[in-house]
Every structure is written in C-alpha cells, then in structure tokens.
Design an enzyme around this catalytic site. Structure first.
Site, PDB file in Angstrom:
ATOM      1  N   GLY A  13      35.669 -72.154  20.166  1.00  0.00           N
ATOM      2  CA  GLY A  13      36.612 -71.430  19.396  1.00  0.00           C
ATOM      3  C   GLY A  13      37.569 -72.141  18.530  1.00  0.00           C
ATOM      4  N   ALA A  14      36.800 -73.403  17.858  1.00  0.00           N
ATOM      5  CA  ALA A  14      37.641 -74.607  17.306  1.00  0.00           C
ATOM      6  C   ALA A  14      37.599 -74.399  15.731  1.00  0.00           C
ATOM      7  CB  ALA A  14      37.270 -75.698  17.973  1.00  0.00           C
ATOM      8  N   VAL A  64      29.521 -68.359  23.205  1.00  0.00           N
ATOM      9  CA  VAL A  64      29.539 -69.055  24.566  1.00  0.00           C
ATOM     10  C   VAL A  64      29.315 -68.037  25.802  1.00  0.00           C
ATOM     11  CG1 VAL A  64      31.653 -70.312  23.749  1.00  0.00           C
ATOM     12  CG2 VAL A  64      32.174 -68.126  24.581  1.00  0.00           C
ATOM     13  N   ASN A  91      38.660 -72.644  24.813  1.00  0.00           N
ATOM     14  CA  ASN A  91      39.835 -71.787  24.121  1.00  0.00           C
ATOM     15  C   ASN A  91      39.167 -70.612  23.393  1.00  0.00           C
ATOM     16  OD1 ASN A  91      42.198 -71.988  21.642  1.00  0.00           O
ATOM     17  ND2 ASN A  91      40.074 -72.007  20.503  1.00  0.00           N
ATOM     18  N   SER A 146      47.090 -67.086  28.474  1.00  0.00           N
ATOM     19  CA  SER A 146      47.875 -66.371  27.820  1.00  0.00           C
ATOM     20  C   SER A 146      49.029 -65.919  29.010  1.00  0.00           C
ATOM     21  CB  SER A 146      47.432 -65.227  27.205  1.00  0.00           C
ATOM     22  OG  SER A 146      48.500 -64.307  26.787  1.00  0.00           O
ATOM     23  N   TYR A 160      41.987 -57.742  27.272  1.00  0.00           N
ATOM     24  CA  TYR A 160      42.255 -59.259  27.109  1.00  0.00           C
ATOM     25  C   TYR A 160      42.773 -59.911  28.299  1.00  0.00           C
ATOM     26  CZ  TYR A 160      44.415 -63.401  25.061  1.00  0.00           C
ATOM     27  OH  TYR A 160      44.832 -64.538  24.714  1.00  0.00           O
ATOM     28  N   ALA A 161      44.044 -59.251  28.933  1.00  0.00           N
ATOM     29  CA  ALA A 161      44.690 -59.943  29.857  1.00  0.00           C
ATOM     30  C   ALA A 161      43.888 -59.849  31.111  1.00  0.00           C
ATOM     31  CB  ALA A 161      46.079 -59.109  30.062  1.00  0.00           C
ATOM     32  N   LYS A 164      41.650 -62.845  31.135  1.00  0.00           N
ATOM     33  CA  LYS A 164      42.206 -64.065  31.241  1.00  0.00           C
ATOM     34  C   LYS A 164      42.784 -64.035  32.778  1.00  0.00           C
ATOM     35  CE  LYS A 164      42.724 -65.767  27.217  1.00  0.00           C
ATOM     36  NZ  LYS A 164      41.842 -67.049  26.843  1.00  0.00           N
TER      37      LYS A 164
END
Length: 252
Positions: A13-14, A64, A91, A146, A160-161, A164
């Site tokens: 994700g760069a 990915v 990332n 995060s 999302y959480a 993570k």
C-alpha cells in the site's frame, strides 16, 4: 545509526500517503524498496520519485488478498533487485468499497472487505517472506495498525478495527515463534494521519485535533522514521510489541 544498506524492503500500500512516506524513508536509509500498490500508476509514481533521488526502488502491483499474486509478484521484484525481502512493512489497510458506517447499518457482505485486507492481506505477505528471513537468520516484520484496534470509537470503523485487532494478535504470536531465528515482529499503531482530510469534513477534523496533544495530524515521514528504527539492527531486542504512534492521544 538505523542504516539499512543493501537490505530489501517490501512496503504494501505504498502508492500514497503513509505507505509512500515509509517507502521513501527506508530507501533513504539505504534499503532497496519494493513499492507495492493495487494501482500501477501510484506504485510507479512513488518508485520513480525514489529512484529520482538516486535511490533504489521498483514498483510491484498486486492485490495482497490474492496469495498467488502476492508470491509471484514478490519473487519477480526480488529477482529484479537481486535480493530477498529482509524487511516487510504491512501497511495496506484501507479497503476499497463500501465498508464504513455503524455496524447496525452494514450488511454481512460489507464485513469482509476490511477484514480480508487487514488480516488475510498481512498473512499472505508475511507467509511469502517469513521462511526466507528465518533461514537467513535476520528479518523484520512491521505491521501498521491503528488505535482503533484497542479503543472503541463511534466513527463507523468497527470492521476496520476488527481486522486490525485480529492482525495485532497474530503478530504477537509470530514474534514468539520466530524470535529464535533473528526475526522480529512489531506493531506500529497510528493515530489520525494527514490523509484523513480525504475522508472527513474539516469541522470533524478540527474536533479530532482537540483530542491530540501535539495538536496536529500525523506525518507520513515521521511514520517512516519509526519504521526505519523498527527495521534497524539497533532494534533487534524489540519484538512482539505494539508501539502507539499517535501524537499523545489516549488509546485505552
């Protein structure tokens, strides 16, 4: 200090924002950087900016969450750079599509996007490089996470959480498994970053700024500097840890 000369680093994700900052700083520290992104034009742009500084980088376009694509693209990039991945920065974490909002408003098919990206995406890239790191007796895995993983927030990011939180747990177990081989695995849990302006109205950002002791959003190059430390020889004794990099915001 924190010199990474001749090390090969993969940053997923760069192609923009935090990932671009990480890739650039690692290259400036001497690493040969594989700039991954889902979008070719973004990966190529960041790689060109790095090589324009006289540094080493190649663009690598893959999803990915697709294991076959991950392995094939990484092996091709390693061949181009003449070395295997020593440093992995997971990332990629913001899924494309409709996945945000209060949990009560989400349909089950919306759950998978951020969870697949943040859990399976990192599992795939880690699996593709971890054996080589262990065999060579040196490696660094850095998971970008995060504060949302450990702090409940009413901002519509529960899925999302969830992703993570899951990958943070995995990284702690990975660190315990591979430490004996000279490989470390750490988590960098970010606070709100500059790219938040792409997702939130200015008035909401101003509200958030009042909760951040340093009074501003995070900078991609500061995140890159933290990754350069975690990737360094000097950080060999640090593993299995979650480092809160959030401007002093409370995370618990």
């Amino acid at each position: 200090m924190f010199e990474l000369t001749d090390r090969v680093a993969l940053v997923t994700g760069a192609g923009q924002s935090v990932g671009a900052g990480i890739a650039t700083v690692l290259a400036r520290a001497g690493a040969k950087v594989i700039v991954n992104d889902l979008h070719e034009e973004r990966a190529q742009k960041v790689a060109a900016e790095i090589t324009g500084e006289g540094l080493s980088a190649v663009a690598s376009v893959f999803d990915v969450t697709d294991m076959d694509s991950v392995v094939g693209a990484i092996r091709a990039a390693e061949a181009e750079l003449g070395g295997a991945v020593d440093i992995l920065v997971n990332n990629a974490g913001i899924a494309q599509g409709n996945w945000s909002g209060p949990f009560r408003d989400l349909e089950p098919e919306q759950w998978r996007l951020p969870i697949d990206l943040n859990i399976y995406g990192s599992l795939n890239t880690t699996k593709a490089v971890i054996d080589g790191m262990c065999e060579r007796g040196w490696g660094r895995v850095i998971q970008i996470s995060s504060g949302s993983a450990r702090t409940g927030q009413n901002i519509g990011v529960s899925m999302y959480a969830t992703g993570k939180s899951g990958i943070e747990g995995f990284m702690r177990h990975l660190a315990a498994e591979v430490g004996q081989f000279g490989v470390t695995a750490n988590i960098l849990a970010l606070g709100h970053q500059e790219n938040l302006a792409e997702f939130m109205p200015p008035e909401r950002i101003q509200q958030l700024l009042r909760t951040i002791p340093i009074g501003r959003l995070g900078d991609p190059f500061e995140v890159g500097a933290a990754c350069a430390y975690l990737a360094s020889y000097e950080a060999a004794g640090l593993t299995g840890q979650t480092v809160d990099f959030n401007g002093g915001s409370q995370t618990r």
